[in-house]
Design a protein around this motif. Structure first.
Motif, PDB file in Angstrom:
ATOM      1  N   ASN A  92      44.673 -72.451 -24.587  1.00  0.00           N
ATOM      2  CA  ASN A  92      45.839 -71.139 -24.749  1.00  0.00           C
ATOM      3  C   ASN A  92      47.150 -71.524 -23.868  1.00  0.00           C
ATOM      4  OD1 ASN A  92      44.743 -69.456 -26.482  1.00  0.00           O
ATOM      5  ND2 ASN A  92      43.788 -67.883 -24.999  1.00  0.00           N
ATOM      6  N   ASN A  93      46.770 -72.227 -22.657  1.00  0.00           N
ATOM      7  CA  ASN A  93      47.817 -72.353 -21.927  1.00  0.00           C
ATOM      8  C   ASN A  93      48.551 -73.749 -21.785  1.00  0.00           C
ATOM      9  OD1 ASN A  93      47.563 -69.514 -20.711  1.00  0.00           O
ATOM     10  ND2 ASN A  93      45.972 -70.400 -19.339  1.00  0.00           N
ATOM     11  N   ILE A  94      47.800 -74.681 -22.351  1.00  0.00           N
ATOM     12  CA  ILE A  94      48.568 -75.929 -22.321  1.00  0.00           C
ATOM     13  C   ILE A  94      48.561 -76.270 -23.928  1.00  0.00           C
ATOM     14  CG2 ILE A  94      48.186 -78.581 -21.852  1.00  0.00           C
ATOM     15  CD1 ILE A  94      46.566 -77.408 -19.430  1.00  0.00           C
ATOM     16  N   TYR A  95      47.475 -76.832 -24.620  1.00  0.00           N
ATOM     17  CA  TYR A  95      47.614 -77.409 -25.739  1.00  0.00           C
ATOM     18  C   TYR A  95      48.328 -76.288 -26.924  1.00  0.00           C
ATOM     19  CZ  TYR A  95      43.543 -79.734 -23.800  1.00  0.00           C
ATOM     20  OH  TYR A  95      42.624 -80.360 -23.039  1.00  0.00           O
ATOM     21  N   ARG A  96      47.948 -75.062 -27.118  1.00  0.00           N
ATOM     22  CA  ARG A  96      48.695 -74.403 -28.015  1.00  0.00           C
ATOM     23  C   ARG A  96      50.054 -74.230 -27.697  1.00  0.00           C
ATOM     24  NH1 ARG A  96      44.715 -72.551 -31.541  1.00  0.00           N
ATOM     25  NH2 ARG A  96      46.150 -71.264 -32.486  1.00  0.00           N
ATOM     26  N   PRO A 103      48.536 -68.190 -28.776  1.00  0.00           N
ATOM     27  CA  PRO A 103      47.198 -68.237 -28.183  1.00  0.00           C
ATOM     28  C   PRO A 103      46.385 -67.493 -28.991  1.00  0.00           C
ATOM     29  CG  PRO A 103      48.770 -66.946 -26.856  1.00  0.00           C
ATOM     30  CD  PRO A 103      49.779 -67.571 -28.020  1.00  0.00           C
ATOM     31  N   ILE A 104      45.070 -67.769 -28.795  1.00  0.00           N
ATOM     32  CA  ILE A 104      43.932 -66.964 -29.524  1.00  0.00           C
ATOM     33  C   ILE A 104      43.853 -65.527 -28.641  1.00  0.00           C
ATOM     34  CG2 ILE A 104      41.578 -66.862 -30.246  1.00  0.00           C
ATOM     35  CD1 ILE A 104      41.577 -69.954 -30.921  1.00  0.00           C
ATOM     36  N   GLU A 106      42.233 -62.621 -26.453  1.00  0.00           N
ATOM     37  CA  GLU A 106      40.822 -62.658 -25.624  1.00  0.00           C
ATOM     38  C   GLU A 106      39.993 -61.758 -26.450  1.00  0.00           C
ATOM     39  OE1 GLU A 106      38.741 -63.793 -22.088  1.00  0.00           O
ATOM     40  OE2 GLU A 106      40.758 -64.568 -23.364  1.00  0.00           O
ATOM     41  N   GLU A 107      40.375 -60.939 -27.336  1.00  0.00           N
ATOM     42  CA  GLU A 107      39.214 -60.054 -28.092  1.00  0.00           C
ATOM     43  C   GLU A 107      38.641 -60.743 -29.246  1.00  0.00           C
ATOM     44  OE1 GLU A 107      42.476 -59.207 -27.573  1.00  0.00           O
ATOM     45  OE2 GLU A 107      42.599 -57.720 -25.959  1.00  0.00           O
ATOM     46  N   GLN A 108      39.494 -61.724 -29.780  1.00  0.00           N
ATOM     47  CA  GLN A 108      38.875 -62.429 -30.768  1.00  0.00           C
ATOM     48  C   GLN A 108      37.915 -63.625 -30.234  1.00  0.00           C
ATOM     49  OE1 GLN A 108      41.401 -64.562 -33.153  1.00  0.00           O
ATOM     50  NE2 GLN A 108      40.197 -65.887 -34.178  1.00  0.00           N
ATOM     51  N   ARG A 109      38.092 -63.967 -28.909  1.00  0.00           N
ATOM     52  CA  ARG A 109      37.420 -64.960 -28.307  1.00  0.00           C
ATOM     53  C   ARG A 109      36.071 -64.258 -27.720  1.00  0.00           C
ATOM     54  NH1 ARG A 109      39.230 -70.010 -27.175  1.00  0.00           N
ATOM     55  NH2 ARG A 109      41.607 -70.395 -27.207  1.00  0.00           N
ATOM     56  N   LYS A 110      36.127 -63.236 -27.424  1.00  0.00           N
ATOM     57  CA  LYS A 110      35.034 -62.412 -26.671  1.00  0.00           C
ATOM     58  C   LYS A 110      34.261 -61.328 -27.570  1.00  0.00           C
ATOM     59  CE  LYS A 110      35.768 -64.506 -22.660  1.00  0.00           C
ATOM     60  NZ  LYS A 110      35.043 -65.608 -22.208  1.00  0.00           N
ATOM     61  N   ALA A 111      34.708 -61.367 -28.828  1.00  0.00           N
ATOM     62  CA  ALA A 111      34.286 -60.399 -29.662  1.00  0.00           C
ATOM     63  C   ALA A 111      32.685 -60.103 -29.975  1.00  0.00           C
ATOM     64  CB  ALA A 111      34.932 -60.409 -31.176  1.00  0.00           C
ATOM     65  N   GLY A 112      32.216 -59.069 -29.778  1.00  0.00           N
ATOM     66  CA  GLY A 112      30.796 -58.871 -29.723  1.00  0.00           C
ATOM     67  C   GLY A 112      30.115 -58.974 -31.082  1.00  0.00           C
ATOM     68  N   VAL A 147      34.725 -70.315 -32.591  1.00  0.00           N
ATOM     69  CA  VAL A 147      36.056 -70.026 -32.357  1.00  0.00           C
ATOM     70  C   VAL A 147      36.852 -71.053 -31.921  1.00  0.00           C
ATOM     71  CG1 VAL A 147      37.699 -68.517 -31.379  1.00  0.00           C
ATOM     72  CG2 VAL A 147      35.705 -67.420 -32.359  1.00  0.00           C
ATOM     73  N   GLN A 148      36.203 -71.607 -30.739  1.00  0.00           N
ATOM     74  CA  GLN A 148      37.030 -72.775 -30.109  1.00  0.00           C
ATOM     75  C   GLN A 148      37.163 -74.122 -30.842  1.00  0.00           C
ATOM     76  OE1 GLN A 148      38.666 -72.610 -27.003  1.00  0.00           O
ATOM     77  NE2 GLN A 148      39.232 -74.568 -27.691  1.00  0.00           N
ATOM     78  N   SER A 149      35.930 -74.389 -31.697  1.00  0.00           N
ATOM     79  CA  SER A 149      35.856 -75.499 -32.626  1.00  0.00           C
ATOM     80  C   SER A 149      36.962 -75.296 -33.432  1.00  0.00           C
ATOM     81  CB  SER A 149      34.632 -75.617 -33.080  1.00  0.00           C
ATOM     82  OG  SER A 149      34.498 -76.615 -34.310  1.00  0.00           O
TER      83      SER A 149
END
Length: 322
Positions: A92-96, A103-104, A106-112, A147-149
């Motif tokens: 999120n903070n460097i590549y994107r 950035p992606i 947080e809700e999408q990354r940590k969704a249950g 999600v990260q992939s």
């Protein structure tokens, strides 16, 4: 046969038999029984595993092995989760950020996972809670990795386009003009030389003798190459990535409509055609359909000192050449 004990009685001058008291006898009996029970209990504990059936011993070993592997698996998952969290932060903070990608969230990354009965099928076992916890952790970690992939796939795609984008963005002066004082007018409100009114000047004017070569400031495709009443002989280049440049008042156009050009390619010559007060090049840079100050798009051509000098010259308000 128990030994009989005697004691000497001085009054009768004879030996008498020692009689055991009933309380002492009872006390000894109780201690003996308790001792026997303790020996039997500890003996049972010590030899209980020998009394287990082979199946019970196998199950006991499997349970102990399962608990050990659970602890190791939990530790590995915790380490993997920490590595993934660090990768998400860098993503999120460097590549994107570098590739100008959003950035992606947080809700999408940590969704249950939905459904209260998702793990109901794991109930009813001796170690149901342990199994459910491990399954939940694996599911969450797996989803975050997916999600990260996908994010990394997008970054790879952006990286492949980055070189193309850098070559396409306007980055040089369209005329080779070593004397920066010959830049007649900059971006901003200027007095029009013919209409005699203050108007927004959407580009920069470079004075130069008629016939001075004009070069493409970045890779792209010639969108238009024609003559208009305002710009005279003019060339529009579409650089992609939202960028477009305009080269106006030419004396002669060399580039053809639909032609692929590279940064530094000759596209025409300076002139005084259209609504123009003197031979010069009117140059514009557009980003996402809107004109922007071209002065910020000479980073491939100017030293910091030259940039400062051009910036000062461009800020002088006065009359433009078109």
């Amino acid at each position: 046969m128990a030994k009989v004990k005697y004691y000497y009685d001085p009054e009768t001058l004879s030996y008498r038999k020692i009689e055991a008291k009933k309380s002492e006898t009872l006390k000894k009996s109780v201690l003996w029984v308790l001792g026997a029970m303790l020996i039997a209990f500890f003996g049972f504990i010590g030899f209980s595993q020998f009394l287990m059936s082979p199946k019970e011993r196998t199950q006991k070993r499997e349970l102990e092995n399962l608990q050990l592997h659970y602890e190791l698996l939990s530790k590995k998952m915790e380490e993997s989760s920490n590595i993934l969290t660090e990768l998400q932060e860098r993503d999120n903070n460097i590549y994107r950020t570098y590739f100008e990608a959003s950035p992606i969230p947080e809700e999408q990354r940590k969704a249950g996972f939905g459904g209260v009965n998702r793990y109901k099928h794991l109930d009813g076992f001796d170690n149901s809670e342990m199994i459910k916890n491990v399954t939940k952790e694996i599911d969450v970690l797996s989803k975050q990795m997916v999600v990260q992939s996908k994010s990394l796939d997008e970054i790879v795609s952006l990286a492949k386009e980055k070189d193309k984008m850098l070559a396409s963005i306007p980055a040089i002066q369209p005329v080779k003009n070593e004397d920066l004082k010959r830049m007649a007018s900059g971006y901003g409100m200027r007095m029009h030389p013919i209409l005699k009114s203050w108007r927004m000047h959407n580009g920069m004017d470079f004075t130069a003798p008629t016939g001075t070569p004009i070069f493409a400031s970045g890779n792209g495709t010639v969108k238009k190459a024609h003559r208009s009443s305002t710009f005279g002989k003019v060339v529009y280049i579409d650089h992609g990535f939202g960028y477009e440049t305009i080269y106006a008042h030419m004396n002669k156009i060399v580039a053809k409509r639909g032609q692929k050009v590279k940064r530094g390619d000759l596209i025409g010559y300076v002139g005084n055609t259209g609504r123009s007060a003197a031979p010069h090049l009117h140059y514009e840079v557009h980003k996402n359909g809107r004109p922007v100050n071209p002065i910020y798009y000479y980073y491939g051509d100017l030293t910091p000192e030259e940039f400062v000098a051009m910036q000062k010259a461009s800020q002088q308000k006065g009359q433009s050449y078109d």
